[in-house]
Design a protein around this motif. Structure first.
Motif, PDB file in Angstrom:
ATOM      1  N   PRO A  79       0.806  -1.221   0.000  1.00 37.55           N
ATOM      2  CA  PRO A  79       0.000   0.000   0.000  1.00 37.55           C
ATOM      3  C   PRO A  79       0.844   1.280   0.000  1.00 37.55           C
ATOM      4  N   GLN A  80       2.048   1.205   0.535  1.00 34.22           N
ATOM      5  CA  GLN A  80       2.895   2.402   0.594  1.00 34.22           C
ATOM      6  C   GLN A  80       3.382   2.850  -0.781  1.00 34.22           C
ATOM      7  N   VAL A  81       3.311   1.931  -1.765  1.00 36.64           N
ATOM      8  CA  VAL A  81       3.656   2.316  -3.139  1.00 36.64           C
ATOM      9  C   VAL A  81       2.414   2.285  -4.039  1.00 36.64           C
TER      10      VAL A  81
ATOM     11  N   GLY B  45       8.723   4.222  13.510  1.00 37.04           N
ATOM     12  CA  GLY B  45       8.699   5.252  12.473  1.00 37.04           C
ATOM     13  C   GLY B  45       8.203   4.641  11.178  1.00 37.04           C
ATOM     14  N   CYS B  46       7.810   5.492  10.219  1.00 39.05           N
ATOM     15  CA  CYS B  46       7.186   4.983   9.002  1.00 39.05           C
ATOM     16  C   CYS B  46       7.494   5.897   7.820  1.00 39.05           C
ATOM     17  N   LEU B  47       7.819   5.300   6.681  1.00 31.87           N
ATOM     18  CA  LEU B  47       8.120   6.076   5.472  1.00 31.87           C
ATOM     19  C   LEU B  47       6.915   6.907   5.025  1.00 31.87           C
ATOM     20  N   SER B  48       5.707   6.466   5.395  1.00 37.86           N
ATOM     21  CA  SER B  48       4.493   7.174   4.972  1.00 37.86           C
ATOM     22  C   SER B  48       4.041   8.225   5.985  1.00 37.86           C
TER      23      SER B  48
ATOM     24  N   GLN C  89       5.576  -6.977  12.281  1.00 35.41           N
ATOM     25  CA  GLN C  89       4.252  -6.513  12.747  1.00 35.41           C
ATOM     26  C   GLN C  89       3.880  -5.160  12.139  1.00 35.41           C
ATOM     27  N   HIS C  90       4.873  -4.275  12.024  1.00 32.83           N
ATOM     28  CA  HIS C  90       4.631  -2.948  11.430  1.00 32.83           C
ATOM     29  C   HIS C  90       4.163  -3.090   9.979  1.00 32.83           C
ATOM     30  N   GLU C  91       4.861  -3.932   9.218  1.00 32.46           N
ATOM     31  CA  GLU C  91       4.506  -4.108   7.802  1.00 32.46           C
ATOM     32  C   GLU C  91       3.188  -4.864   7.650  1.00 32.46           C
TER      33      GLU C  91
ATOM     34  N   ASP D 291       0.717  -4.701   9.665  1.00 33.19           N
ATOM     35  CA  ASP D 291      -0.330  -3.700   9.905  1.00 33.19           C
ATOM     36  C   ASP D 291      -0.650  -2.924   8.625  1.00 33.19           C
ATOM     37  N   HIS D 292       0.384  -2.569   7.884  1.00 35.11           N
ATOM     38  CA  HIS D 292       0.177  -1.790   6.644  1.00 35.11           C
ATOM     39  C   HIS D 292      -0.804  -2.478   5.703  1.00 35.11           C
ATOM     40  N   ILE D 293      -0.677  -3.794   5.540  1.00 35.76           N
ATOM     41  CA  ILE D 293      -1.556  -4.473   4.582  1.00 35.76           C
ATOM     42  C   ILE D 293      -2.981  -4.605   5.123  1.00 35.76           C
TER      43      ILE D 293
END
Ligand SMILES: [Zn+2]
Length: 204
Positions: free
Chosen positions: A96-98, A139-142, A187-189, A191-193
């Motif tokens: 989703p980040q891309v 932290g997060c790139l988005s 876990q962070h990634e 969560d993104h999906i």
């Protein structure tokens, strides 16, 4: 005249029709367009929570990808995600980040000497600790320029497919900086999906 003409047309088109159906990438037209808009070494634009349209994509739950093997579009997506992650100096990046709402992410095995970047396709968290830890300075790139402590499971058991379609089961348990938190990255990634961001699970 008509029949031969039709026959010629069919001869020309049939391999194309069969070819595309055999090599179906399982990505939709918009996804394919985004993936193939750049070469393998080209970065994607990273979506930002500060942008209204971007945040709709970032908040949308993703879907599984059916075809992993012999999928050129998938290979191109993964290559470009890696280039993008490196350019942004990230240690993980999710579809989703891309702009691709698929259950796909990369995570760095930060606790291992080689710090290999692992591909996870159609991942699941199959079990987790009851207890939570408060991980420091997520932290997060988005989410540019924001750091915060996030609630995370102390350990997780997971399954996923790698880029070759190999099914993998693993257990991750580290949750300490500077280099024992592959568990947290996963876990962070993950969560993104599911459309979840670290700012949704802040702790002191
Ligand atoms: Zn993130």
């Amino acid at each position: 005249m008509r029949f031969p003409k039709f026959k010629i047309l069919l001869t020309v088109l049939l391999p194309f029709i069969l070819g595309t159906s055999c090599a179906t990438s399982n990505f939709n037209a918009a996804e394919r367009q985004l993936i193939t808009a750049g070469q393998k070494m080209d970065t994607f634009r990273v979506l930002s929570i500060a942008d209204k349209q971007d945040s709709i994509i970032l908040r949308k739950p993703s879907k599984d990808l059916k075809q992993i093997k012999d999928n050129k579009d998938l290979a191109q997506l993964l290559a470009r995600m890696k280039v993008t992650m490196d350019a942004e100096e990230g240690i993980g990046i999710a579809g989703p980040q891309v702009g691709i709402n698929r259950n796909i992410f990369l995570f760095t095995r930060i606790d291992e000497p080689q710090q290999k970047v692992q591909v996870a396709i159609n991942p699941r968290i199959t079990a987790h600790s009851d207890s939570l830890v408060c991980f420091e300075r997520d932290g997060c790139l988005s989410i540019p320029d924001i750091r915060g402590n996030s609630k995370r499971y102390a350990w997780i058991e997971v399954s996923y497919y790698d880029e070759n379609g190999i099914f993998i089961k693993e257990r991750f348990s580290g949750h300490k900086r500077p280099d024992n938190f592959t568990n947290i990255i996963f876990q962070h990634e993950y969560d993104h999906i599911n459309g979840v961001l670290f700012i949704d699970k802040l702790c002191d």
